[in-house]
Design a protein around this motif. Structure first.
Motif, short mmCIF file in Angstrom:
data_model
loop_
_atom_site.label_atom_id
_atom_site.label_comp_id
_atom_site.label_asym_id
_atom_site.label_seq_id
_atom_site.Cartn_x
_atom_site.Cartn_y
_atom_site.Cartn_z
N ARG A 237 24.33 -59.72 44.02
CA ARG A 237 24.40 -58.25 44.10
C ARG A 237 25.36 -57.77 45.20
O ARG A 237 26.10 -56.80 45.00
N TYR A 238 25.33 -58.47 46.35
CA TYR A 238 26.10 -57.96 47.50
C TYR A 238 27.38 -58.76 47.79
O TYR A 238 28.18 -58.33 48.61
N VAL A 239 27.53 -59.92 47.19
CA VAL A 239 28.78 -60.67 47.42
C VAL A 239 29.61 -60.73 46.14
O VAL A 239 30.74 -60.23 46.09
N THR A 240 29.02 -61.32 45.10
CA THR A 240 29.79 -61.54 43.87
C THR A 240 30.24 -60.22 43.24
O THR A 240 31.44 -60.01 43.00
N LEU A 241 29.28 -59.37 42.97
CA LEU A 241 29.56 -58.16 42.18
C LEU A 241 30.64 -57.27 42.82
O LEU A 241 31.61 -56.89 42.14
N PRO A 242 30.51 -56.93 44.12
CA PRO A 242 31.55 -56.05 44.69
C PRO A 242 32.95 -56.68 44.66
O PRO A 242 33.93 -55.98 44.45
N LEU A 243 32.99 -58.00 44.85
CA LEU A 243 34.32 -58.63 44.89
C LEU A 243 34.92 -58.81 43.49
O LEU A 243 36.14 -58.86 43.34
N VAL A 244 34.06 -58.92 42.51
CA VAL A 244 34.57 -59.12 41.14
C VAL A 244 34.80 -57.78 40.43
O VAL A 244 35.49 -57.71 39.42
N LYS A 245 34.21 -56.72 41.01
CA LYS A 245 34.23 -55.42 40.33
C LYS A 245 35.63 -54.96 39.90
O LYS A 245 35.81 -54.54 38.75
N PRO A 246 36.64 -55.04 40.75
CA PRO A 246 37.96 -54.56 40.30
C PRO A 246 38.48 -55.31 39.08
O PRO A 246 38.97 -54.70 38.13
N ILE A 247 38.33 -56.63 39.08
CA ILE A 247 38.85 -57.40 37.94
C ILE A 247 37.97 -57.18 36.71
O ILE A 247 38.44 -57.17 35.57
N LEU A 248 36.68 -56.96 36.94
CA LEU A 248 35.76 -56.65 35.84
C LEU A 248 36.18 -55.33 35.18
O LEU A 248 36.19 -55.20 33.96
N ALA A 249 36.55 -54.39 36.05
CA ALA A 249 36.97 -53.08 35.52
C ALA A 249 38.25 -53.22 34.70
O ALA A 249 38.38 -52.60 33.64
N VAL A 250 39.17 -54.07 35.16
CA VAL A 250 40.41 -54.29 34.40
C VAL A 250 40.06 -54.89 33.04
O VAL A 250 40.57 -54.45 31.99
N ALA A 251 39.16 -55.88 33.06
CA ALA A 251 38.78 -56.55 31.81
C ALA A 251 38.15 -55.55 30.84
O ALA A 251 38.49 -55.52 29.65
N VAL A 252 37.25 -54.71 31.36
CA VAL A 252 36.58 -53.73 30.50
C VAL A 252 37.60 -52.72 29.97
O VAL A 252 37.57 -52.36 28.79
N LEU A 253 38.52 -52.31 30.83
CA LEU A 253 39.54 -51.35 30.39
C LEU A 253 40.39 -51.94 29.26
O LEU A 253 40.60 -51.30 28.23
N PHE A 316 39.57 -46.86 40.89
CA PHE A 316 39.92 -48.05 41.68
C PHE A 316 41.25 -47.86 42.40
O PHE A 316 42.00 -48.80 42.61
N ARG A 317 41.51 -46.62 42.83
CA ARG A 317 42.80 -46.33 43.43
C ARG A 317 43.02 -47.12 44.71
O ARG A 317 44.14 -47.53 45.01
N GLU A 318 41.95 -47.36 45.45
CA GLU A 318 42.12 -48.06 46.73
C GLU A 318 42.50 -49.53 46.49
O GLU A 318 43.39 -50.06 47.14
N GLU A 319 41.79 -50.16 45.54
CA GLU A 319 42.09 -51.57 45.25
C GLU A 319 43.51 -51.71 44.68
O GLU A 319 44.22 -52.65 45.00
N ILE A 320 43.89 -50.72 43.85
CA ILE A 320 45.24 -50.79 43.26
C ILE A 320 46.30 -50.64 44.33
O ILE A 320 47.30 -51.36 44.36
N ALA A 321 46.09 -49.67 45.25
CA ALA A 321 47.05 -49.44 46.32
C ALA A 321 47.15 -50.68 47.23
O ALA A 321 48.21 -51.01 47.70
#
Lengths: 321, 510
Positions: A237-253, A316-321
């Motif tokens: 919940r606190y390590v994996t998910l936050p770190l994978v979230k940006p790439i997960l969002a790309v995959a879902v998109l 995800f503007r911060e991760e993209i920047a």
């Protein structure tokens, strides 16, 4: 002192350009290098969108030799949402009375349900593949196979599997009370089978992207969390998910964009008359020479996809920047 | 000052430069060289393409290079008869410098073929020179002037031959409002019920004695006879047909059932070809609903809440809802059905020595109600087959348009050409030729000429106007869903009535 000879005339423009390039800041240099790509994109992506939009402002030409009718402004868009264009289409574009007959709702249902299931299963499989175990390499190869099967082939495979004459799949699902004996005659049944087929084919795509994200997580973080007393769930919940979230969002998109454009598998498995999707309507109206209508639906589909991409960029503007 | 040195006094730039492994100067040089190289490759490949560009057809070994090739897109199964057809055209006076080359239709269904033609014609493609087209979709091409006007090109003699001798039901699909021909009718497609004469006789019936071929029977009796034969001969299915959600249901199968019950799409034959938007829509009437109820009984039996009393049920498998021509024919030719509704192509196949031979019987379509009880003229009674067919259209972008016109000219009224085609299961648009001994003795189809003649006169065409395409889709949608028990016949026909009204209103002023 040797005499300084001036360069030949033909060399001067080259020297000038080289000099100017060397004067640029790093950012300017990057933009300079990217400029051909922007130019190309504006020709092959932006121009067709503008052209499609322009065509959507004209009426269909039904009996005239000219393929394009009169200029009607936004009338096609109004007619599409009010149902006035439904007369010429096999299924309505949008109808709350018959939601599973309407192309927009069917496409959204297909997108939301299939992408959600694929993400959940894909995440689960990626977590397993992220662990060390014997034969992991082979397992990965096997897992990717469905993704490599061409759309027409996998569509035909599932058609034959659930065809009431030759397939055994429909009997099983009919026995469970999920579908009728002739599922490809019903929009509801066909949509369910399409989602099953799509999950089978596209889950490996999610697995690959999510696995890449999981492997980029620093393993030391898990050790630290473990030492701090975090449970398995808390580590996730606190390590994996936050770190994978940006790439997960790309995959879902990516998957959502693909799902919004679904066409080929529908055509092969159930036919566009049975399962109307937005792309089906574009192709159907284009083939009937209703260019105004086809452009309007195509532009709306592009706009929906554009909005999805913008939401992602904003979120995800911060991760993209 | 010359060029600025690569080393800079700026620290950050220096740091950045130190990270670069390739200096900009070398990078630009490399990219330029690569671009020149790629451009060279590209140019060389395009020149190579250009050298080999050309009609692959014209390099084909079987096409003489010294002749003008006219490409003709038509039924795939007549490809084998092309040598005889070419000879018949040459014997009729076509210049031997003109070579007609067969090309398969670009699709398996009328919809696929129409779409492909639409794209080809819109794009100005020059081949095929002659487009074989289902008369279901010729009207938009004619209305939009996408094909050549043949009245300007064909001789008066040929035009008169067509006017005087060809079946007239299909003229509205190939003529403009002004009366000009935009197509040459190529075939008259009618359907019939194929049955296994051996099984029927085994069950104690005598089709010849009762003259099933031309006098047929009622659908009620048909269902009971078929059920009895199915039971006595232990055949898997009784009757198969094409009820998939496609053009073949709206134009043909459903049109036939409905007409035999005395119903009509637009209040009878007079309104078949318009005026769009100003004609009665009559799909929500009792005869039309009875047609659906009858077929529901065939499929789901008397247990269906919308079955028709007196009709035998469960003679057709539920799979007919997904059947088109080939899938239904396979069931019959594999010996799994007593009867099949099919086109002449299937008669030919099933009636040949490789098929059932003389054991194949043909029957005119049974009657839903007697003609005297039918609501509209020209409906009810037996033999209410659909009549359609293909027309040959002239591609206005053809590079051989004069040669292609000559080919069409020599197809019209060419008896030998028609005889070769009859043996390829193509029924002529000029039914008079069937009366000759030669045609009567033609293998397989020669046995069924009485049926062709009687049925062609009683057949019904589809209402192929500018609005037919969306109407056809709506009809097949609703009928298929009702046959599949997703909607009651009343609900399906009421929805259909509304939809057709919308279509007619929208296209009525076109």
């Amino acid at each position: 002192m040797p005499e300084h000879s001036s360069p030949p005339l033909w060399e001067r423009p080259i020297r000038f350009v080289t000099f100017r390039v060397e004067q640029l800041s790093d950012t300017q240099f990057v933009y300079l290098l990217l400029s051909p790509v922007f130019l190309l994109l504006s020709i092959i992506a932006f121009w067709p969108i503008v052209s499609t939009f322009e065509m959507s402002l004209y009426a269909d030409s039904l009996t005239d030799p000219s393929p394009i009718g009169d200029f009607v402004g936004f009338a096609n868009y109004v007619d599409l949402f009010t149902g006035d264009l439904n007369a010429l289409m096999p299924r309505p574009f949008f109808s709350l009375e018959n939601p599973l007959q309407s192309a927009l709702i069917v496409t959204l249902v297909f997108t939301v349900v299939s992408v959600t299931i694929e993400t959940l299963i894909g995440f689960g499989q990626a977590l397993i593949l992220n662990e060390e175990f014997r034969g992991r390499k082979w397992f990965r190869v096997i897992l990717i196979l469905p993704w490599a099967v061409p759309i027409v082939i996998f569509g035909m495979m599932f058609f034959l599997l659930f065809n009431s004459t030759v397939g055994f799949g429909s009997e099983i699902l009919h026995g469970l009370g999920l579908i009728s004996t002739t599922p490809f005659n019903s929009t509801q049944d066909s949509l369910l089978l399409l989602i099953i087929a799509d999950v089978w084919k596209t889950t490996p795509f999610m697995v690959l992207l999510i696995l890449a994200g999981l492997q980029s997580v620093d393993r030391d973080l898990y050790k630290v969390a473990k030492v701090a007393g975090a449970s398995r769930w808390q580590r996730f919940r606190y390590v994996t998910l936050p770190l994978v979230k940006p790439i997960l969002a790309v995959a879902v998109l990516f998957r959502a964009i693909q799902a919004m454009r679904v066409y080929g598998v529908i055509e092969v498995m159930a036919g566009c008359n049975t399962v109307p999707s937005l792309s089906c309507m574009v192709v159907g109206s284009f083939q009937s020479r209703y260019y105004g209508t086809a452009s309007t639906i195509a532009f709306i589909t592009a706009a929906i996809i554009g909005v999805m991409a913008l939401i992602y960029i904003w979120k995800f503007r911060e991760e993209i920047a | 000052m010359k060029t600025k040195p690569m080393t800079s006094t700026n620290d950050s730039t220096e740091e950045t430069n130190s990270r670069r492994t390739i200096p900009r100067r070398r990078f630009l040089g490399t990219v330029s060289a690569a671009s020149v190289g790629l451009a060279g490759c590209s140019s060389s490949s395009s020149s190579s393409d250009g050298g080999s560009t050309g009609e692959s057809n014209s390099t084909s070994a079987d096409v003489p290079s010294d002749k003008t090739v006219v490409e003709w897109a038509i039924y795939p199964w007549i490809k084998d008869s092309m040598p005889e057809l070419r000879q018949a055209l040459w014997d009729d006076g076509l210049s031997e410098d003109i070579y007609v080359k067969h090309r398969n239709l670009p699709g398996n269904t009328p919809g696929d073929i129409r779409s492909q033609y639409q794209q080809w014609l819109s794009a100005g493609r020059s081949t095929p020179d002659i487009l074989g087209a289902d008369t279901a979709f010729t009207i938009p091409f004619v209305a939009q002037r996408q094909v050549a006007n043949l009245s300007d090109r064909l001789s008066n003699e040929s035009i008169s031959t067509m006017e005087d001798n060809y079946v007239t039901q299909l003229f509205p699909t190939i003529k403009s409002k002004e009366g000009d021909f935009f197509g040459v009718q190529f075939s008259s497609d009618i359907s019939a019920i194929l049955y296994r004469k051996d099984l029927v006789k085994e069950a104690g019936y005598d089709p010849e004695e009762e003259n099933w071929m031309t006098e047929s029977m009622s659908w009620k009796r048909f269902s009971n006879v078929i059920k009895d034969v199915q039971k006595q001969t232990d055949t898997k299915h009784g009757f198969v047909f094409q009820a998939n959600d496609y053009e073949g249901l709206s134009c043909c199968n459903f049109n036939e059932w409905m007409t035999s019950h005395g119903g009509a799409y637009f209040g009878g034959r007079d309104n078949l070809f318009g005026p769009v938007g100003d004609r009665p829509i009559t799909v929500n009437e009792e005869p039309v609903k009875n047609a659906i109820k009858m077929v529901r009984t065939f499929i789901h039996g008397q247990d269906d809440e919308h079955s028709l009393e007196g009709y035998a049920g469960n003679i057709s498998p539920e799979q007919v809802l997904q059947f088109t021509e080939e899938s239904s024919r396979n069931v019959f030719t594999n010996g799994n059905s007593v009867a099949l509704r099919a086109w002449p192509f299937s008669w030919q196949k099933a009636g040949s020595e490789d098929g059932f031979g003389e054991d194949l019987g043909l029957m005119a379509h049974p009657a839903g109600v007697p003609e005297s009880e039918a609501k509209y003229d020209g409906t009810g009674g037996h033999g209410r087959s659909f009549i359609g067919g293909y027309a040959n259209l002239l591609n206005p972008n053809s590079k051989n348009i004069d040669a292609a016109t000559q080919v069409l000219e020599h197809m019209i009224g060419n008896v030998e050409f028609r005889y070769v085609l009859l043996n390829s299961a193509v029924i002529p648009p000029n039914l008079e030729v069937l009366k000759s001994d030669k045609f009567q003795q033609a293998p397989v189809l020669g046995r069924f000429i009485d049926l062709i003649e009687t049925t062609a006169q009683r057949a019904i065409s589809r209402p192929a106007t500018i609005s037919w395409n969306p109407e056809s889709t709506a009809i097949s949608n609703q009928v298929n869903s009702s046959l599949g028990r997703q909607k009651s016949p009343s609900k399906a026909m009421s929805d259909l009535q509304t939809k057709i009204k919308q279509i007619e209103d929208r296209l009525g002023d076109q």
